[in-house]
Design an enzyme around this catalytic site. Structure first.
Site, short mmCIF file in Angstrom:
data_model
loop_
_atom_site.label_atom_id
_atom_site.label_comp_id
_atom_site.label_asym_id
_atom_site.label_seq_id
_atom_site.Cartn_x
_atom_site.Cartn_y
_atom_site.Cartn_z
CE LYS A 150 47.48 -2.96 59.36
NZ LYS A 150 46.09 -2.89 58.88
CG ASN A 151 47.04 -2.28 55.19
OD1 ASN A 151 46.71 -2.96 56.16
ND2 ASN A 151 47.02 -0.97 55.20
CB CYS A 156 36.58 1.36 62.09
SG CYS A 156 37.43 2.38 60.90
NE ARG A 172 37.67 1.83 56.37
CZ ARG A 172 38.70 1.29 57.04
NH1 ARG A 172 38.79 1.47 58.33
NH2 ARG A 172 39.59 0.55 56.42
CG ASP A 209 46.71 3.85 56.05
OD1 ASP A 209 46.84 2.74 55.50
OD2 ASP A 209 45.59 4.34 56.34
NE ARG A 235 43.30 -3.92 64.21
CZ ARG A 235 42.21 -3.51 63.59
NH1 ARG A 235 41.36 -2.70 64.20
NH2 ARG A 235 41.96 -3.87 62.34
C1 EPZ Z 1 42.63 0.00 53.07
O1 EPZ Z 1 41.35 0.12 53.66
C2 EPZ Z 1 43.60 -0.08 54.23
N1 EPZ Z 1 43.31 -1.27 55.02
C3 EPZ Z 1 43.49 1.17 55.09
O2 EPZ Z 1 44.51 1.08 56.08
C4 EPZ Z 1 43.78 2.40 54.23
O3 EPZ Z 1 43.58 3.55 55.01
C5 EPZ Z 1 42.82 2.40 53.03
O4 EPZ Z 1 42.95 1.16 52.30
C6 EPZ Z 1 43.14 3.54 52.07
O5 EPZ Z 1 44.46 3.43 51.61
C7 EPZ Z 1 43.74 -2.45 54.56
O6 EPZ Z 1 44.35 -2.55 53.51
C8 EPZ Z 1 43.45 -3.65 55.44
P1 EPZ Z 1 39.35 1.87 50.71
P2 EPZ Z 1 40.04 -0.02 52.70
O7 EPZ Z 1 38.35 0.86 50.29
O8 EPZ Z 1 40.34 -0.98 51.60
C9 EPZ Z 1 35.38 4.40 50.24
C10 EPZ Z 1 45.46 1.04 58.20
O9 EPZ Z 1 45.68 1.97 58.99
N2 EPZ Z 1 34.77 3.12 49.83
O10 EPZ Z 1 40.51 2.16 49.81
O11 EPZ Z 1 38.86 -0.28 53.56
C11 EPZ Z 1 35.78 4.42 51.70
O12 EPZ Z 1 34.70 4.83 52.50
C12 EPZ Z 1 44.14 0.98 57.47
O13 EPZ Z 1 46.28 0.14 57.92
C13 EPZ Z 1 33.45 3.13 49.35
O14 EPZ Z 1 32.80 4.18 49.28
O15 EPZ Z 1 39.95 1.45 52.13
C14 EPZ Z 1 36.91 5.42 51.71
O16 EPZ Z 1 36.35 6.72 51.76
C15 EPZ Z 1 43.18 2.07 57.92
N3 EPZ Z 1 32.90 1.95 48.96
C16 EPZ Z 1 37.58 5.23 50.36
O17 EPZ Z 1 36.63 4.53 49.55
C17 EPZ Z 1 33.59 0.76 49.02
O18 EPZ Z 1 33.03 -0.29 48.62
C18 EPZ Z 1 38.87 4.41 50.39
O19 EPZ Z 1 38.60 3.23 51.09
C19 EPZ Z 1 34.91 0.78 49.51
C20 EPZ Z 1 35.48 1.97 49.90
#
Ligand code: EPZ
Length: 430
Positions: free
Chosen positions: A22-23, A117, A122, A305, A397
């Site tokens: 999915k991701n 969320c 996020r 995840d 989802r």
């Molecule tokens: C992706 O979310 C995935 N979603 C998430 O999967 C997954 O948990 C996550 O990556 C981590 O692997 C999709 O790919 C659609 P991040 P994403 O940006 O991209 C911080 C699921 O269950 N951060 O890697 O939103 C953030 O707060 C979902 O399938 C910033 O600070 O995650 C977090 O602490 C849930 N600033 C960390 O980085 C930013 O601009 C990692 O978040 C972006 C992120």
């Protein structure tokens, strides 16, 4: 609202076909609009998030043809709008990938700010930092991100935080920028690599995806391509932990074992037997599992995840385990639900101490997010008695035919949407 009703106690035994990631698919579908020709994408998971993003893509004028539930063609030639409505972002945050795709191709985009969320706030500051570094003017007005640029020029960008979303979004914005972009401190998840490979199949010039540094040499245009999404290592891991928690013997098929290394290591650490094949992994558990410690980290570390799924399994392992969630600030809520099924857990900040118990007892619980919901289904399958999981829209989802796949390996689970159906199920299975 629909629920799952589960009768626990059966060992899960058999084989499960794993679907597309999915991701990875969400980033790939957004990137597909960057070509002015038809691209074909195969092995899509048929899940709500994908269907919502396809609606958003056709909503801006791209032509989208669903050839079947797992295959689609997209042609971005007639994209005529550059703004993505809030209701799409509200449904799936990953609609924000259209920001990078639209900015990269049309030098303008307007996307509603995604909210937080259930697992955390996020933020998307790293996405915006990358767009600005490439030369875009990015404003936040009335809950919308408005990004525009006369030109996008390649830059050396160092992310302050390892972010899957920011890595994919800025990579997309850079593929048609002028000159070389170097991205450092990037996410290395398999789905980041998959999006890069897809973009390269359309004629982009991206090197280093999957390592700490990604180099992108801008190109003028992208062209037609045919691409198949990689298997979903999180769906695979979910069924692997379901085997562990139910003393089962499950083979997940159509996987890339390398993507499951951290998961396999933890399953072996707690006492499961794991057999790896070219495109399958078999997990066998005799139920005598023992505790371990785990900390979620960016890939190749243990995936966040998969944290709820290992948390549920550790709650049935002898001894005391400690789970540390280093990625999101609020991803332990499922443990409060699990405690209602008899788990012995203590949460302190971003760590949870889990004391193994003999068994769970079935209860009514809520799926608070996608992975927590799947993990509570695992708990129900391992529990004594009947478990009802509410709010399964979260699970739908990201998991295709979740209850059918579990039933195919011996799980006693049904999707219901009334108390009457729950009573009927309970009578039938008792
Ligand atoms: C992706 O979310 C995935 N979603 C998430 O999967 C997954 O948990 C996550 O990556 C981590 O692997 C999709 O790919 C659609 P991040 P994403 O940006 O991209 C911080 C699921 O269950 N951060 O890697 O939103 C953030 O707060 C979902 O399938 C910033 O600070 O995650 C977090 O602490 C849930 N600033 C960390 O980085 C930013 O601009 C990692 O978040 C972006 C992120």
């Amino acid at each position: 609202m629909e629920q799952y009703v589960i009768k626990g106690g059966n060992r899960l035994v058999g084989e499960v076909e794993i679907g597309g990631a999915k991701n990875a698919a969400l980033g790939i579908l957004a990137a597909a609009i960057m070509a002015d020709e038809t691209v074909l994408i195969d092995n899509l998971p048929d899940v709500n998030d994908i269907n919502v993003l396809l609606d958003a893509i056709s909503g801006i004028g791209a032509s989208v043809h669903r050839l079947d539930r797992h295959m689609v063609t997209i042609n971005g030639k007639n994209v005529s709008a550059y703004n993505i409505d809030y209701d799409y972002i509200k449904k799936i945050r990953a609609s924000y990938y259209l920001l990078g795709a639209l900015l990269g191709k049309y030098k303008r985009a307007e996307v509603a700010l995604p909210g937080g969320c259930n697992i955390g706030s996020r933020p998307i500051d790293q996405h915006l930092k990358g767009f600005r570094a490439l030369g875009a003017d990015v404003e936040i007005e009335h809950g919308k991100i408005i990004a525009e640029a006369d030109r996008l020029v390649g830059k050396h960008i160092y992310f302050d935080v390892v972010s899957v979303g920011a890595t994919i979004n800025v990579m997309m914005a850079a593929v048609m920028a002028e000159g070389m972009t170097i991205l450092e401190n990037v996410a290395k998840e398999p789905h980041v690599v998959d999006v890069a490979n897809f973009l390269n199949s359309m004629g982009a010039n991206i090197r280093g995806a999957g390592t700490d540094v990604i180099k992108i040499r801008g190109v003028q245009r992208l062209h037609t391509a045919e691409y198949a999404v990689i298997p979903d290592q999180i769906e695979a891991g979910t069924f692997m932990f379901a085997a562990a928690a139910t003393k089962g013997d499950v083979t997940v098929k159509n996987v890339i074992p390398k993507h499951l290394e951290a998961t396999i290591a933890k399953l072996e650490e707690i006492g499961c037997k794991v057999e790896e094949y070219d495109d399958a992994v078999r997990v066998i558990s005799d139920g005598n599992l023992s505790s371990t410690h785990v900390k979620t980290l960016p890939y190749p570390g243990f995936p966040t995840d998969m944290q709820p799924q290992i948390g549920v399994t550790l709650a049935l392992c002898k001894g005391t385990s400690v789970v540390t969630e280093s990625i999101f600030e609020n991803r332990f809520k499922y443990l409060d639900e699990l405690a209602r099924m008899g788990a012995n857990v203590k949460i302190e900040g971003n760590s949870a101490t889990i004391q193994g118990v003999e068994r769970f007892s079935g209860a009514r619980v809520s799926a608070l997010d996608l992975r927590a919901g799947a993990a509570l289904c695992i708990a129900g399958l391992a529990a004594e008695g009947i478990t009802i999981v509410d709010d399964i829209v979260y699970i739908q989802r990201g998991y295709e035919h979740f209850e059918e796949k579990l039933r195919s390996i011996g799980g006693i689970i049904e999707k219901v949407n009334s108390e009457k159906d729950i009573r009927k199920f309970t009578l039938k299975v008792s």
